[in-house]
Structures are given as C-alpha cells and as structure tokens.
Design a protein around this motif. Structure first.
Motif, PDB file in Angstrom:
ATOM      1  N   ALA A   1      -4.580   9.062   8.106  1.00  0.00           N
ATOM      2  CA  ALA A   1      -3.697   8.616   7.287  1.00  0.00           C
ATOM      3  C   ALA A   1      -4.193   7.568   6.254  1.00  0.00           C
ATOM      4  CB  ALA A   1      -2.471   7.711   8.202  1.00  0.00           C
ATOM      5  N   ALA A   2      -3.942   7.334   4.906  1.00  0.00           N
ATOM      6  CA  ALA A   2      -4.756   6.630   3.911  1.00  0.00           C
ATOM      7  C   ALA A   2      -3.552   6.175   3.008  1.00  0.00           C
ATOM      8  CB  ALA A   2      -5.800   7.395   3.427  1.00  0.00           C
ATOM      9  N   ALA A   3      -3.926   4.887   2.683  1.00  0.00           N
ATOM     10  CA  ALA A   3      -2.843   4.241   1.544  1.00  0.00           C
ATOM     11  C   ALA A   3      -3.675   3.695   0.566  1.00  0.00           C
ATOM     12  CB  ALA A   3      -2.040   3.129   2.378  1.00  0.00           C
ATOM     13  N   PRO A   4      -4.018   4.579  -0.512  1.00  0.00           N
ATOM     14  CA  PRO A   4      -5.086   3.894  -1.429  1.00  0.00           C
ATOM     15  C   PRO A   4      -4.565   3.196  -2.798  1.00  0.00           C
ATOM     16  CG  PRO A   4      -4.482   6.075  -1.727  1.00  0.00           C
ATOM     17  CD  PRO A   4      -3.684   5.600  -0.736  1.00  0.00           C
ATOM     18  N   ALA A   5      -3.087   2.750  -2.840  1.00  0.00           N
ATOM     19  CA  ALA A   5      -2.590   2.180  -4.087  1.00  0.00           C
ATOM     20  C   ALA A   5      -2.772   0.900  -4.529  1.00  0.00           C
ATOM     21  CB  ALA A   5      -1.145   3.004  -3.972  1.00  0.00           C
TER      22      ALA A   5
ATOM     23  N   ALA B   1     -16.113  10.879   6.634  1.00  0.00           N
ATOM     24  CA  ALA B   1     -15.120  11.060   5.508  1.00  0.00           C
ATOM     25  C   ALA B   1     -15.292  10.038   4.770  1.00  0.00           C
ATOM     26  CB  ALA B   1     -13.760  11.356   5.710  1.00  0.00           C
ATOM     27  N   THR B   2     -15.343  10.184   3.538  1.00  0.00           N
ATOM     28  CA  THR B   2     -15.545   8.927   2.541  1.00  0.00           C
ATOM     29  C   THR B   2     -14.247   8.846   1.766  1.00  0.00           C
ATOM     30  OG1 THR B   2     -17.851   8.878   2.145  1.00  0.00           O
ATOM     31  CG2 THR B   2     -16.363   7.960   0.608  1.00  0.00           C
ATOM     32  N   VAL B   3     -13.450   7.832   1.883  1.00  0.00           N
ATOM     33  CA  VAL B   3     -12.116   7.487   1.352  1.00  0.00           C
ATOM     34  C   VAL B   3     -12.069   6.463   0.257  1.00  0.00           C
ATOM     35  CG1 VAL B   3      -9.561   7.083   1.840  1.00  0.00           C
ATOM     36  CG2 VAL B   3     -11.174   8.001   3.372  1.00  0.00           C
ATOM     37  N   ALA B   4     -11.628   6.653  -0.849  1.00  0.00           N
ATOM     38  CA  ALA B   4     -11.534   5.802  -2.079  1.00  0.00           C
ATOM     39  C   ALA B   4     -10.104   5.129  -2.226  1.00  0.00           C
ATOM     40  CB  ALA B   4     -12.210   6.156  -3.228  1.00  0.00           C
ATOM     41  N   ASP B   5     -10.105   4.141  -3.025  1.00  0.00           N
ATOM     42  CA  ASP B   5      -8.615   3.600  -3.498  1.00  0.00           C
ATOM     43  C   ASP B   5      -8.423   4.304  -4.723  1.00  0.00           C
ATOM     44  OD1 ASP B   5      -8.545   0.943  -5.810  1.00  0.00           O
ATOM     45  OD2 ASP B   5     -10.549   1.911  -5.133  1.00  0.00           O
TER      46      ASP B   5
ATOM     47  N   SER C   1      -6.193   1.385   2.748  1.00  0.00           N
ATOM     48  CA  SER C   1      -5.852   1.203   4.375  1.00  0.00           C
ATOM     49  C   SER C   1      -6.138   2.614   4.680  1.00  0.00           C
ATOM     50  CB  SER C   1      -4.294   0.849   4.694  1.00  0.00           C
ATOM     51  OG  SER C   1      -4.266   0.853   5.995  1.00  0.00           O
ATOM     52  N   VAL C   2      -6.954   2.844   5.752  1.00  0.00           N
ATOM     53  CA  VAL C   2      -7.337   4.309   6.370  1.00  0.00           C
ATOM     54  C   VAL C   2      -7.298   4.054   7.955  1.00  0.00           C
ATOM     55  CG1 VAL C   2      -9.129   6.134   6.467  1.00  0.00           C
ATOM     56  CG2 VAL C   2      -8.910   4.597   4.580  1.00  0.00           C
ATOM     57  N   GLY C   3      -6.648   5.037   8.552  1.00  0.00           N
ATOM     58  CA  GLY C   3      -6.919   4.882  10.207  1.00  0.00           C
ATOM     59  C   GLY C   3      -6.332   6.431  10.621  1.00  0.00           C
ATOM     60  N   THR C   4      -6.237   6.221  11.961  1.00  0.00           N
ATOM     61  CA  THR C   4      -5.965   7.530  12.924  1.00  0.00           C
ATOM     62  C   THR C   4      -4.344   7.769  12.662  1.00  0.00           C
ATOM     63  OG1 THR C   4      -6.065   6.251  14.648  1.00  0.00           O
ATOM     64  CG2 THR C   4      -8.001   7.135  14.351  1.00  0.00           C
ATOM     65  N   SER C   5      -3.766   6.863  12.262  1.00  0.00           N
ATOM     66  CA  SER C   5      -2.183   7.194  12.167  1.00  0.00           C
ATOM     67  C   SER C   5      -1.877   5.796  11.163  1.00  0.00           C
ATOM     68  CB  SER C   5      -1.503   6.829  13.567  1.00  0.00           C
ATOM     69  OG  SER C   5      -1.382   5.677  13.912  1.00  0.00           O
TER      70      SER C   5
ATOM     71  N   LEU D   1       0.853  -1.345  -0.091  1.00  0.00           N
ATOM     72  CA  LEU D   1      -0.038  -0.111  -0.172  1.00  0.00           C
ATOM     73  C   LEU D   1       0.798   1.201  -0.014  1.00  0.00           C
ATOM     74  CD1 LEU D   1      -2.687  -1.053   2.563  1.00  0.00           C
ATOM     75  CD2 LEU D   1      -3.081  -0.841   0.403  1.00  0.00           C
ATOM     76  N   GLY D   2       0.572   2.267  -0.541  1.00  0.00           N
ATOM     77  CA  GLY D   2       1.328   3.666  -0.616  1.00  0.00           C
ATOM     78  C   GLY D   2       0.481   4.560  -1.506  1.00  0.00           C
ATOM     79  N   GLY D   3       1.272   5.559  -1.849  1.00  0.00           N
ATOM     80  CA  GLY D   3       0.364   6.627  -2.582  1.00  0.00           C
ATOM     81  C   GLY D   3      -0.153   7.634  -2.097  1.00  0.00           C
ATOM     82  N   GLY D   4      -1.011   8.139  -3.041  1.00  0.00           N
ATOM     83  CA  GLY D   4      -1.799   9.188  -2.866  1.00  0.00           C
ATOM     84  C   GLY D   4      -2.898   9.353  -1.712  1.00  0.00           C
ATOM     85  N   TYR D   5      -3.680  10.390  -1.544  1.00  0.00           N
ATOM     86  CA  TYR D   5      -4.780  10.316  -0.329  1.00  0.00           C
ATOM     87  C   TYR D   5      -6.014  11.006  -1.032  1.00  0.00           C
ATOM     88  CZ  TYR D   5      -7.033  11.861   3.949  1.00  0.00           C
ATOM     89  OH  TYR D   5      -7.871  12.046   5.042  1.00  0.00           O
ATOM     90  N   ALA D   6      -6.772   9.875  -1.387  1.00  0.00           N
ATOM     91  CA  ALA D   6      -8.152  10.529  -1.753  1.00  0.00           C
ATOM     92  C   ALA D   6      -9.322  10.548  -1.031  1.00  0.00           C
ATOM     93  CB  ALA D   6      -8.719   9.453  -3.107  1.00  0.00           C
ATOM     94  N   VAL D   7      -9.752  11.563  -0.297  1.00  0.00           N
ATOM     95  CA  VAL D   7     -10.782  11.673   0.643  1.00  0.00           C
ATOM     96  C   VAL D   7     -11.772  12.868   0.209  1.00  0.00           C
ATOM     97  CG1 VAL D   7      -9.432  13.011   2.224  1.00  0.00           C
ATOM     98  CG2 VAL D   7     -11.185  12.044   2.968  1.00  0.00           C
ATOM     99  N   GLN D   8     -12.897  12.304   0.263  1.00  0.00           N
ATOM    100  CA  GLN D   8     -14.113  13.552   0.051  1.00  0.00           C
ATOM    101  C   GLN D   8     -14.661  13.886   1.592  1.00  0.00           C
ATOM    102  OE1 GLN D   8     -17.558  12.185  -1.710  1.00  0.00           O
ATOM    103  NE2 GLN D   8     -18.131  14.167  -2.804  1.00  0.00           N
ATOM    104  N   GLN D   9     -14.409  15.004   1.982  1.00  0.00           N
ATOM    105  CA  GLN D   9     -15.045  15.241   3.469  1.00  0.00           C
ATOM    106  C   GLN D   9     -16.614  15.368   3.297  1.00  0.00           C
ATOM    107  OE1 GLN D   9     -13.258  17.862   6.137  1.00  0.00           O
ATOM    108  NE2 GLN D   9     -11.355  17.258   5.637  1.00  0.00           N
TER     109      GLN D   9
END
Length: 490
Positions: free
Chosen positions: A367-371, A347-351, A387-391, A333-341
């Motif tokens: 913290a998010a890893a959507p790759a 919040a909704t997060v997408a890969d 992967s989405v988490g508080t840290s 996992l890695g890469g950008g952060y795609a989140v729509q508040q």
C-alpha cells in the motif's frame, strides 16, 4: 534504476552511502553476478573525491587475497562517473549476521582470522584500511571440498590510504566506536590503527556488545578502558581479555606488533573455549540472505492499488523548528501508486512529484500513498510526502505492520524534541550526526508493537526538513530502509 552500467545488466541496488551507490549486476559474458560501485552524481566534479574513489580500486587491485574483495573491472559511464566492478558478497555482512544472532567463540575467532588475513595482506602491500567495522566485513559463498562454504572478506576502502601518504597527512575520518585514538586525533597512522579496529570488532563478537559507544570522533580520541570481554552470560578465559585489551591499548606502542600477532594470540587464548573445534562450515550458508537470483528479465508491470487510508495518529505541530508531540503525520496522502520493482526482495517507490524515493522490502509496497501532504506548521502548505507499508493501516498505534513515511516540511533548524511513542517500551537518546553532509537527528524506539520504530529528521536545506519514520520488525531492515531514502531536486 539504470538498465545497464557499462556492459553489466543491473538487477537492483545493494546499498548507498555519501559517496557511492552499489548495484547488484550481471556479467552476461562470464555468466556471473557482480557488485558495481558507482560514484554519486553530486561528487562527479569534485576532483579529490573522484581521485579517492579511483584509489580504492587501485588499492584493491594491489592485493590478491581471498579475504579481500576483488576488483575485476573499472570504467566510466556516459555522464563521466567512474565505477568499479567487484566480487559480490551474496551472504551479507557481519553487521547483518549480528543483527539476527550472535556468533560462537569459534565462529568469532574464524571471522577474526579471515578478516585479519585480509588486513595483513593489505598492510604487506602498503595499504591501510582505516574503517574496519562489522558493515565492512562481507561474507561470500565459495566452493570448498565440493560444497558451498562462507568466506569473510574485508571491503570498502573508501577511507583507505597508502602507508607513505598516511605517514605524512591523515584525514580525520572513521567510525567512532571502532576508530583508533590516533586516527581520531588526526595523527600519522600505521597498521596498528587497523589492528585496534579489528580488536573492537572481535570484542563485539565475543562479548555481544561493542567495547565503546562513542558518539563522535572526539570521544574516540581519549577512550576509557572498556568492561571485561568475559561476562557471566558469555564466560571466556581471562587470557582472552588480556589479548583484546592489549590490541585496544590507547597508545599504539602497547599493542601487538601487527595484525598477525594479535590473531595468533587470540587463537591461543581462545583455545580452551573452542577446544571442540569449529564445524567445517563455520558459518552456514543462509539461503534467505541476498542472493543473485535468476538471469535478468524484463521488469513486470504493476497494477495500481486503490488509495490507502492515510496514517491516523495524533497530530502535532512544528513551530520554530520544534517537532512537538508528533507521532506519525501523513495527513492528505492519497493518489496513485508509483512503484518500480527491482526483484522479488526489493521495490523502489516514488512520490508523485519525483522528489522522494525509498527502496523497501517487496512486501512493504502493498500500500502506498504518494500524493503529498499539508505540513503541520503555522503556515501549512503542500509538500512532497510518501507513505509505503505492508497495509494501509501500518501507522495505527498498536499495529504490527511495517512501513515507512517520508516527507518534506518547512523548517530552519532541527527539532528540539522528537516524536514520542508511548506504545514502545524504550526510547534511545537522540543521536545527532550527519546524513550525506546534512545535519540529522535520529531516535530508535524498541519494544514497539511488531518490533522497532525509528524517527529521523534531516536539515535538507536552509529552510527545508526531511522527516522519516520507519516501523519494522527488525532494526537491520529499518537501517537498510533509512540508507535507501533519496531526495531529488532539493
């Protein structure tokens, strides 16, 4: 998230199920929050499901009771999906309340009184609910005596039927732990089926545990007598047990004549336990529960975060559909952060591929890893993962941080063994069921660092599995996140 549904400005999603999604929206003409229920896209062309959806609105419109969720409006989106505009329950559900704390006997009685009044109103207008359970008892703030108070309402008539139809043909459906035996057997129904379900809810509130833990409707068809309602920790008059047991009688002829009779008998039986009387505000208004918030504004932009460290737990293997010894896999996992508040609470997060979507509490999106990831199978391969988490370290074994991991991986059947979590004190038995029509297996682990852990595997397609892992401080939050996992394109 749609910007508007008809003339209603959308704020965020409240929840979703197999047939519909409910959105919190804003009626700009009347300056009021509303709940908008929209038929799911995959059922748009199914005439039977569409008819059932519209019938819910018609059933609710038949009833003008403060204890039944109201329907204000109905319409159809440009893509042909119907929607219903309903009263917004800003204080959550009975299931929410019971997750946080128990109710006193006086409070439990008032819930039964108000929910019972709603059910009786439905019955008097020829409508059965057929799915009475804690999640379908909603709480709403109302003005009474110049102050805010909480009112209970019955909601979600997705399984509701007109009595004349139910007497001829009954679809076997319902929630196993609350459904009446005759409903589980597919027999013709009458209002005593709803009485049975209300009694099961009353038992849960009074005893602090449900009367049954049926895993299937087949088990609900022939229930054994439940333990006594009264316990040493929650002592109640013996008359209470007799009243509730009569309402839970397997043979409907042995139950109370109607819901009103059951509520009156329970009121009398509980009188010694609530002699002091319930407080004026029998359930306090909870400002921390879902609130409508301010008038809709433009969504803020979000700056990308640095790549988080991928989860670092023991790696396992999925061979011939067996998930062996996996604790938390998110390698690659890695890469950008795609989140729509959506607003401050969600919040909704997408890969990156647009395949996986999950709605989480706002602070989980730190913290998010959507790759994507390389699946831990013999043939490997790259698949969508998120992967989405508080840290970034939320998956560390002893971490108390919270988060969710969602991934696609190859597989033709559900695993025989689920991931193990030795850091947790207890693991429930795997629960087999369905998620929106797909076979699924779920395990809840309790006594974990920071709260609970949930593992779920879903047979998403003939050769694809969906794997979800959640770590949360509260099981209610974990359940909400589980309900808000979406896949597209599979």
């Amino acid at each position: 998230m749609p910007a508007r549904l008809g003339r209603y400005a959308v704020r965020r999603r409240i929840g979703s199920g197999g047939f519909a999604t409910v959105w919190l929206a804003y009626d700009e003409q009347l300056d009021s929050p509303v709940a908008v229920k929209v038929l799911a896209e995959n059922w748009t062309e199914d005439a039977t499901v569409r008819q059932r959806f519209l019938e819910e609105g018609r059933f609710l419109r038949k009833v003008e009771s403060p204890y039944v969720v109201s329907v204000y409006d109905a319409g159809e989106l440009e893509d042909g999906r119907p929607y219903l505009v309903m009263s917004y329950a800003d204080q959550g559900t009975l299931a929410d309340r019971l997750e946080v704390e128990g109710l006193t006997p006086a409070q439990a009685l008032e819930v039964v009184r108000q929910a019972g009044a709603g059910l009786q109103a439905l019955h008097e207008r020829g409508v059965l609910h057929r799915d009475v359970k804690p999640a379908n008892v909603l709480f709403r703030t109302v003005e009474e005596g110049g102050a805010g108070a909480v009112r209970a309402m019955v909601a979600d008539l997705g399984l509701g039927k007109a009595l004349d139809v139910s007497s001829r043909l009954t679809m076997i459906a319902g929630t196993p732990s609350y459904v009446a035996p005759e409903q589980a057997q597919g027999e013709p129904l009458d209002p005593r089926a709803d009485q049975y379900s209300l009694a099961a809810v009353a038992y849960l509130m009074l005893a602090g545990r449900p009367p049954y833990a049926h895993a299937s409707l087949a088990a609900a068809a022939a229930p054994a007598p439940p333990p006594p309602v009264s316990t040493s920790e929650r002592p109640l008059p013996p008359e209470v047990d007799a009243v509730v047991r009569r309402a839970l009688a397997p043979d409907r002829e042995d139950r109370w004549p109607d819901v009103t009779s059951f509520v009156a008998a329970l009121d009398a039986a509980l009188a010694p336990a609530v002699s002091a009387g319930a407080p004026a505000a029998w359930l306090p208004v909870d400002p921390d529960l879902t609130q409508p918030g301010a008038r809709p504004t433009a969504r803020p932009s979000v700056e990308p975060l640095a790549d988080p460290v991928p989860p670092r737990r023991r790696r396992g293997r999925l061979v011939a559909g067996v998930l062996a010894g996996v604790v938390a896999l998110a390698v690659g996992l890695g890469g950008g952060y795609a989140v729509q508040q959506r607003q401050v609470h969600d919040a909704t997060v997408a890969d990156d591929s647009g395949t996986l979507f999950v709605t989480v509490p706002h602070d989980w999106a730190a913290a998010a890893a959507p790759a994507g990831w390389t699946a831990p199978t013999d043939d490997g391969g790259r698949f969508p993962a998120l992967s989405v988490g508080t840290s970034a370290d939320w998956t560390d074994v002893q971490s108390a941080d919270q988060g969710v991991f969602v991934a696609i991986l190859p597989g033709t059947e559900l695993p025989d063994r689920m991931p193990r979590h030795p850091e947790c004190a207890e693991a429930d038995e795997p629960v087999d069921g369905t998620v929106e029509g797909h076979d699924a297996r779920t395990v809840l682990y309790t006594g974990c660092p920071g709260g609970v852990t949930v593992e779920r595997v879903v047979q998403l397609a003939a050769n694809r599995l969906l794997w979800v892992q959640i770590r949360s401080a509260h099981s209610a939050t974990a359940n909400a996140v589980l309900d808000d996992v979406e896949t597209r394109g599979i």
